[in-house]
Design a protein around this motif. Sequence first.
Motif, PDB file in Angstrom:
ATOM      1  N   LEU A 539       0.814  -1.221   0.000  1.00  0.00           N
ATOM      2  CA  LEU A 539       0.000   0.000   0.000  1.00  0.00           C
ATOM      3  C   LEU A 539       0.843   1.264   0.000  1.00  0.00           C
ATOM      4  N   ASP A 540       1.975   1.263   0.710  1.00  0.00           N
ATOM      5  CA  ASP A 540       2.790   2.480   0.741  1.00  0.00           C
ATOM      6  C   ASP A 540       3.313   2.831  -0.649  1.00  0.00           C
ATOM      7  N   VAL A 541       3.751   1.809  -1.401  1.00  0.00           N
ATOM      8  CA  VAL A 541       4.238   2.052  -2.768  1.00  0.00           C
ATOM      9  C   VAL A 541       3.085   2.505  -3.663  1.00  0.00           C
ATOM     10  N   TYR A 542       1.957   1.835  -3.497  1.00  0.00           N
ATOM     11  CA  TYR A 542       0.786   2.138  -4.337  1.00  0.00           C
ATOM     12  C   TYR A 542       0.296   3.567  -4.117  1.00  0.00           C
ATOM     13  N   ILE A 543       0.172   3.982  -2.849  1.00  0.00           N
ATOM     14  CA  ILE A 543      -0.341   5.329  -2.551  1.00  0.00           C
ATOM     15  C   ILE A 543       0.626   6.397  -3.043  1.00  0.00           C
ATOM     16  N   LEU A 580      -9.480   0.922  -2.094  1.00  0.00           N
ATOM     17  CA  LEU A 580      -8.832   1.951  -1.280  1.00  0.00           C
ATOM     18  C   LEU A 580      -8.238   3.043  -2.159  1.00  0.00           C
ATOM     19  N   GLY A 581      -7.687   2.650  -3.314  1.00  0.00           N
ATOM     20  CA  GLY A 581      -7.134   3.652  -4.237  1.00  0.00           C
ATOM     21  C   GLY A 581      -8.188   4.609  -4.747  1.00  0.00           C
ATOM     22  N   LEU A 582      -9.367   4.074  -5.046  1.00  0.00           N
ATOM     23  CA  LEU A 582     -10.470   4.926  -5.513  1.00  0.00           C
ATOM     24  C   LEU A 582     -10.917   5.879  -4.413  1.00  0.00           C
ATOM     25  N   ILE A 583     -10.937   5.376  -3.165  1.00  0.00           N
ATOM     26  CA  ILE A 583     -11.320   6.258  -2.048  1.00  0.00           C
ATOM     27  C   ILE A 583     -10.333   7.400  -1.912  1.00  0.00           C
ATOM     28  N   ILE A 584      -9.029   7.084  -1.934  1.00  0.00           N
ATOM     29  CA  ILE A 584      -7.996   8.132  -1.822  1.00  0.00           C
ATOM     30  C   ILE A 584      -8.120   9.110  -2.983  1.00  0.00           C
ATOM     31  N   ASN A 585      -8.375   8.576  -4.162  1.00  0.00           N
ATOM     32  CA  ASN A 585      -8.515   9.429  -5.352  1.00  0.00           C
ATOM     33  C   ASN A 585      -9.641  10.444  -5.155  1.00  0.00           C
TER      34      ASN A 585
END
Length: 670
Positions: A539-543, A580-585
């Motif tokens: 997740l850290d790399v992805y975010i 989670l990526g969509l939420i952060i987006n």
Amino acid sequence: MNYYILIPLAALFINLFLFAYISGTGWNNSASRLYKYFCIASIIWELLDIITWSGISDRLALYLIKFLAPFSFLVPIIFLYFIYKLIGKQNNYYLKLLSGTILAATILLIFTDLYITSEIIHTSWGIMPTPGPVYKPVIFINYVAPVFYSIILIIHTIVNTSDAMLKKKLVIVSFGMISMFVTAFGTSIVFPYIINLYAFPRLASFSTIFASISIFITLVQYKFLALSDSKISYELLNHVADGIVICDKNGSILDINRSALGILELKSLPAKSQKIWEFFPASYNFNTDCRDMEFALTLDGKEKYIMMSQSNISVSNYNIGKMILFKDITSWKKSEDALYESEMLYHTIIDSSPDAICMADRNGNLTFVSQNAVNIFGYFDIQEVIGTSIFSYIDKDGLQAAIENFKRTINQKSVIKNIYRMVKKDGTLFWGETNSITIFDSKGRIKGMISIIRDATDRIQNELIIKKSSAEKEVLLKELQHRVKNNLNVVYSLLDFEAGKLSNDNDREILINAQNRIHSMGIVYEQLYNSDDLDLIDLDVYIKKLTTALIDIYSVKNRNIQIISGLSSIKLDSKRAVTLGLIINELVMNSIKYAFPHNTSGIITINLSISDGWIILEVKDNGSGITDDLYENKGGTLGLKLINLLIQHISGYLTIESADGMKATIRFFL
């Protein structure tokens, strides 16, 4: 006064003293008893001389001679018995015959004139009877013969024995015996009846002191104790745990210690005449020596196991009895039986195991193998394998590794698991899976190693097939992920192309938002494609990649908006990572669009952490905050609606705070 009377009187007192001394020692054995009998017979004989030499009447003297003189016959015969005991010789018919003649001579002496007549000879030193017709034969048989035979036995034993102690005893006794014989025979037979010299006093009774003193010296100086009826070291007998029984050569019990009574469960001492075999089973043989012989006894209805040893007790190579030692081994026997049952169970378990079980010493040589080990390696007999090296069953390609693993295992206490290619007797190779552990002796020293070997050929071949199939599927999955990523990029590019043709800002913004959502999903598939893990996402790399893309898309740097990340290293499955990526987006887009109006600067912070199994995501800004209309979606904002739907998808919880900006906190279980 007749001063000659002092001669037998001196002999009387000497024998009395010696008798008293031996009696005072407390010795109670055959040798000491025979000596005391010898002294008594000598004292009575000497008493006869004292009385008859004191001047009494002829008639009274004759009566005393007839009734007391037979004790003179006992002196030589008792001496002969003593010599038999000293040299360990058994009683024989000759000894019994001599004893019988004493009785016959005594009858002749008392009731007839055949041995001595009624006439008395008066001399200057005293009186003496006149011999009858059988006087000389009786003297020879009852006095000369036993004494002379005793001397022959003594000389013969001295010449032939190798026992130095016995030889010294016999030399001392021989001097006394020869002195007694010469003195008595000379003064009582030769002088009066052969050369008719009556003036010299008869010293027959006095001569006993020579033999008496010699026997006394032997008893005292060399502490000669014959076995029969001896009190053999009472303290030693009764303070040992083992049972001890002393028997004579005929098996009669002479002594028994307390331990023996307890083992045989006897409440009182057995009779002296009781035989030892009466206590043991019919298989017991008294006449043979044995060591550690085991047998069972049934006492009071209970079975008891006995271990016995017995051996002859010899004096000068003559067997005079037996010493029997035994102990109760019932508890030990029961333990042995339990151990045997345990070993049988142990062997049953080992033999029923489908795996091979082997034991090797510290050098790797096999000391034990189960029957199944023999079967697995293709042998027929266990003895073919015992003593061989365990390394001889390892394929040469893995031999060095096996040697190193053996050295490592032998110095550890934990189980070591290995897999080797192994060789059967016919050269066939198979995969063997081993579990090995060090074994120790009772003192904690390394004894060797025990290994359990399982034929794992089928399993390993199946694993290779599965691994090959998994590798093929992994390639296909990566190819699929790559194609999904490419397709998302194509859609992203098409939307970008369409957005460029639109003149309406609202419409173009809708397409850009859709682009961002597609791009956030594309980053996940790109990361999966480049990762060794087919499903988990860092997740850290992805975010970080996601926020970098957002900065570029919205030209955040030109607006002087900073995105700061505080991220923990957490891995999450790809499905929830996309959500989670969509939420952060959506949250970052809302902050960029609404928190900093009129191109004002600001800071957006993204924190990711884990606590008690919960993943916590915080997205906050220091902008103008969020209005109630925006929070309640009255403005028709798609972002917040989408966020709520996505949080439900991951079974999470959302809290939004509006103080000094906006802060959104999402929690969901890992």
